[in-house]
Motif scaffolding. Structure first.
Motif, short mmCIF file in Angstrom:
data_model
loop_
_atom_site.label_atom_id
_atom_site.label_comp_id
_atom_site.label_asym_id
_atom_site.label_seq_id
_atom_site.Cartn_x
_atom_site.Cartn_y
_atom_site.Cartn_z
N ASP A 30 0.88 -1.17 0.00
CA ASP A 30 0.00 0.00 0.00
C ASP A 30 0.91 1.21 0.00
O ASP A 30 1.64 1.44 0.98
N TYR A 31 0.90 1.99 -1.09
CA TYR A 31 1.89 3.05 -1.24
C TYR A 31 1.25 4.33 -1.77
O TYR A 31 0.42 4.28 -2.69
N ASP A 32 1.67 5.46 -1.23
CA ASP A 32 1.22 6.77 -1.68
C ASP A 32 2.15 7.24 -2.80
O ASP A 32 3.15 7.89 -2.54
N GLY A 33 1.84 6.83 -4.01
CA GLY A 33 2.65 7.14 -5.17
C GLY A 33 2.55 6.01 -6.17
O GLY A 33 1.57 5.26 -6.18
N ASN A 34 3.58 5.85 -6.99
CA ASN A 34 3.63 4.81 -8.01
C ASN A 34 4.35 3.59 -7.47
O ASN A 34 5.27 3.71 -6.66
N VAL A 35 3.95 2.40 -7.94
CA VAL A 35 4.59 1.16 -7.52
C VAL A 35 5.11 0.42 -8.76
O VAL A 35 4.36 0.23 -9.72
N VAL A 36 6.37 0.02 -8.70
CA VAL A 36 6.98 -0.80 -9.75
C VAL A 36 7.39 -2.12 -9.10
O VAL A 36 8.12 -2.12 -8.11
N VAL A 37 6.92 -3.23 -9.66
CA VAL A 37 7.26 -4.55 -9.13
C VAL A 37 8.13 -5.27 -10.17
O VAL A 37 7.70 -5.44 -11.32
N MET A 38 9.32 -5.66 -9.77
CA MET A 38 10.24 -6.39 -10.65
C MET A 38 10.05 -7.88 -10.40
O MET A 38 10.88 -8.53 -9.76
N GLY A 39 8.94 -8.42 -10.85
CA GLY A 39 8.61 -9.82 -10.65
C GLY A 39 7.11 -9.99 -10.73
O GLY A 39 6.37 -9.04 -11.00
N ASP A 40 6.65 -11.20 -10.47
CA ASP A 40 5.23 -11.52 -10.54
C ASP A 40 4.48 -11.02 -9.31
O ASP A 40 5.06 -10.93 -8.23
N VAL A 41 3.20 -10.74 -9.50
CA VAL A 41 2.27 -10.50 -8.40
C VAL A 41 1.32 -11.69 -8.44
O VAL A 41 0.44 -11.77 -9.30
N ASN A 42 1.55 -12.63 -7.54
CA ASN A 42 0.81 -13.90 -7.58
C ASN A 42 -0.57 -13.78 -6.98
O ASN A 42 -0.87 -12.83 -6.24
N ALA A 43 -1.43 -14.76 -7.28
CA ALA A 43 -2.78 -14.81 -6.73
C ALA A 43 -2.70 -14.74 -5.21
O ALA A 43 -1.85 -15.37 -4.60
N GLY A 44 -3.55 -13.91 -4.62
CA GLY A 44 -3.56 -13.72 -3.18
C GLY A 44 -2.71 -12.54 -2.72
O GLY A 44 -2.79 -12.13 -1.57
N ALA A 45 -1.90 -11.98 -3.61
CA ALA A 45 -1.11 -10.78 -3.30
C ALA A 45 -1.91 -9.55 -3.74
O ALA A 45 -2.73 -9.63 -4.66
N GLU A 46 -1.66 -8.42 -3.07
CA GLU A 46 -2.38 -7.19 -3.38
C GLU A 46 -1.41 -6.02 -3.49
O GLU A 46 -0.50 -5.90 -2.68
N VAL A 47 -1.66 -5.16 -4.48
CA VAL A 47 -0.88 -3.94 -4.64
C VAL A 47 -1.87 -2.79 -4.75
O VAL A 47 -2.76 -2.80 -5.60
N ARG A 48 -1.72 -1.81 -3.87
CA ARG A 48 -2.58 -0.62 -3.87
C ARG A 48 -1.67 0.59 -3.95
O ARG A 48 -0.70 0.70 -3.19
N ALA A 49 -1.96 1.50 -4.89
CA ALA A 49 -1.14 2.70 -5.06
C ALA A 49 -2.04 3.88 -5.41
O ALA A 49 -3.06 3.71 -6.08
N THR A 50 -1.64 5.06 -4.96
CA THR A 50 -2.39 6.25 -5.35
C THR A 50 -2.05 6.67 -6.78
O THR A 50 -2.79 7.41 -7.40
N GLY A 51 -0.94 6.17 -7.30
CA GLY A 51 -0.51 6.47 -8.67
C GLY A 51 -0.61 5.25 -9.56
O GLY A 51 -1.51 4.42 -9.42
N HIS A 52 0.36 5.11 -10.45
CA HIS A 52 0.40 4.01 -11.42
C HIS A 52 0.98 2.75 -10.78
O HIS A 52 1.74 2.83 -9.81
N ILE A 53 0.68 1.60 -11.39
CA ILE A 53 1.27 0.32 -10.99
C ILE A 53 1.86 -0.31 -12.24
O ILE A 53 1.17 -0.49 -13.24
#
Length: 123
Positions: A30-53
């Motif tokens: 959970d991040y206030d801004g943009n999130v960059v993930v260098m890898g997979d986001v697997n089932a059951g994982a969550e990414v929340r951002a106020t900007g881009h993902i």
């Protein structure tokens, strides 16, 4: 249909966090801004951002970009198979059989015409 991810005059603004490695089931970002993930986001994982993902891998979990109402926020993944995808207050899930036709090219999800639209990314 294909789309450019960003207009050259509309590059992402604000803070950006880089997550190195995959996010497994149970991980929550959970991040206030943009999130960059260098890898997979697997089932059951969550990414929340106020900007881009941006995900340099497969998206199989849940993402919410523009979490504070930014309808211009986008989600990009090399393989886009989310369990749920949210942009601002718009929520969508992939249709049945979507994995069979998706994943051939990077895709971007954005709000167009008041609904979430997923298109192949021009790189």
């Amino acid at each position: 249909m294909m789309t450019d991810f960003w207009d050259k005059n509309d590059l992402p603004k604000g803070n950006t966090v880089l997550i190195e490695g995959p996010l497994r089931s149970g991980h929550k970002i959970d991040y206030d801004g943009n999130v960059v993930v260098m890898g997979d986001v697997n089932a059951g994982a969550e990414v929340r951002a106020t900007g881009h993902i941006i995900i340099f891998g497969a998206l199989r979990g849940m993402v919410h970009s523009g979490a504070q109402g930014d309808i211009h926020a986008k989600v990009l993944a090399l393989m886009l198979f989310p369990t749920q995808l949210r942009i601002a207050d718009h929520i969508t899930c992939p249709p049945q059989g979507y994995e069979e036709i998706a994943g051939k090219a990077p895709e971007v999800a954005q709000i167009t015409g008041g609904k979430v639209v997923i298109e192949q990314l021009i790189v």
